[in-house]
Design an enzyme around this catalytic site. Structure first.
Site, PDB file in Angstrom:
ATOM      1  CB  ALA A  23       1.420  -0.348   6.126  1.00  0.00           C
ATOM      2  CG  ASN A  77       8.449  -2.091   0.023  1.00  0.00           C
ATOM      3  OD1 ASN A  77       7.797  -2.180   1.050  1.00  0.00           O
ATOM      4  ND2 ASN A  77       8.894  -0.919  -0.298  1.00  0.00           N
ATOM      5  N   PRO A 122       0.808  -1.302  -0.033  1.00  0.00           N
ATOM      6  CG  PRO A 122      -0.042  -1.185   2.143  1.00  0.00           C
ATOM      7  CD  PRO A 122       0.467  -1.944   1.075  1.00  0.00           C
ATOM      8  CG  ASN A 123      -0.294   4.019   1.385  1.00  0.00           C
ATOM      9  OD1 ASN A 123      -1.142   4.697   1.029  1.00  0.00           O
ATOM     10  ND2 ASN A 123      -0.128   3.323   2.431  1.00  0.00           N
ATOM     11  CD  GLU A 169      10.968  -7.836   5.771  1.00  0.00           C
ATOM     12  OE1 GLU A 169      10.568  -7.090   6.214  1.00  0.00           O
ATOM     13  OE2 GLU A 169      11.206  -9.047   6.028  1.00  0.00           O
ATOM     14  CE1 TYR A 178       7.360   7.028   3.024  1.00  0.00           C
ATOM     15  CE2 TYR A 178       8.874   5.217   2.792  1.00  0.00           C
ATOM     16  CZ  TYR A 178       7.923   5.789   3.476  1.00  0.00           C
ATOM     17  OH  TYR A 178       7.264   5.150   4.527  1.00  0.00           O
ATOM     18  NE  ARG A 226      10.222   5.498   8.521  1.00  0.00           N
ATOM     19  CZ  ARG A 226       9.431   5.577   7.630  1.00  0.00           C
ATOM     20  NH1 ARG A 226       9.493   4.898   6.760  1.00  0.00           N
ATOM     21  NH2 ARG A 226       8.128   6.413   7.736  1.00  0.00           N
TER      22      ARG A 226
HETATM   23  C1  DHK Z   1       7.247   1.521   3.038  1.00  0.00           C
HETATM   24  C2  DHK Z   1       6.117   1.741   3.758  1.00  0.00           C
HETATM   25  O1  DHK Z   1       4.930   2.315   3.270  1.00  0.00           O
HETATM   26  C3  DHK Z   1       6.029   1.931   5.009  1.00  0.00           C
HETATM   27  O2  DHK Z   1       4.765   1.365   5.642  1.00  0.00           O
HETATM   28  C4  DHK Z   1       7.094   1.141   5.861  1.00  0.00           C
HETATM   29  C5  DHK Z   1       8.263   1.138   3.798  1.00  0.00           C
HETATM   30  C6  DHK Z   1       8.565   1.420   5.287  1.00  0.00           C
HETATM   31  C7  DHK Z   1       9.578   1.380   2.958  1.00  0.00           C
HETATM   32  O3  DHK Z   1      10.630   1.827   3.450  1.00  0.00           O
HETATM   33  O4  DHK Z   1       9.658   0.961   1.783  1.00  0.00           O
HETATM   34  O5  DHK Z   1       7.323   1.606   6.941  1.00  0.00           O
END
Ligand code: DHK
Length: 149
Positions: free
Chosen positions: A76, A73, A11-12, A97, A24, A106
């Site tokens: 969440a 990946n 997600p996201n 992973e 990010y 974090r």
């Molecule tokens: C991506 C996310 O969306 C978060 O929920 C994780 C992860 C970290 C990432 O670092 O790719 O905490």
């Protein structure tokens, strides 16, 4: 024909590039897909993203039947989903992973990963280039020479 490597995103991550760029970065998921395909040098890749836990599990099931390896990946879902863990437990091949950020640096709710229990390896904190590192490592794990599709 080699079975594909599944690169699955949770997600996201579809918002990468615009999502919290101070955390990010500005690289989009499309850029990341391109870099993975270049790194794979012809090895078959299934690159996907979903905001749905059920969809992610269905793709893991698909990979059980027709994939060589999984790079995931889970975003969440890493910290919440026993269902994703249970699905990955059924996968016979290598699982990498991957996290763009170093989750252990974090907030505490990002420290415990369910997925790490079944992962062959974990990559976290290399930024978007972690995907290329994971692709290279997966091809090595599979004992495949890049370009042998
Ligand atoms: C991506 C996310 O969306 C978060 O929920 C994780 C992860 C970290 C990432 O670092 O790719 O905490």
């Amino acid at each position: 024909m080699n079975k594909p490597i599944y690169i699955l995103n949770g997600p996201n991550l579809n918002r990468l590039g615009k999502r919290e760029p101070h955390i990010y970065g500005h690289t989009t998921l499309g850029d990341i897909e391109t870099s993975c395909r270049e790194e794979a040098e012809g090895h078959a890749i299934e690159f996907r993203q979903t905001n749905s836990e059920a969809q992610l599990i269905d793709w893991i099931h698909e990979a059980i039947d027709s994939g060589a390896g999984i790079i995931i990946n889970p975003a969440a879902f890493t910290f919440t989903s026993i269902a994703v863990l249970d699905a990955l437990k059924m996968f016979p091949g290598p699982i990498i992973e991957l996290h763009i950020t170093n989750i252990h640096k974090r907030e505490p709710y990002y420290h415990h990963s369910y997925v790490s229990k079944v992962a062959t390896a974990v990559i976290a904190g290399l930024g978007p280039s972690g995907y290329q590192t994971a692709t290279r490592a997966m091809i090595e794990q599979l004992g495949c020479k890049a370009g042998h599709s």
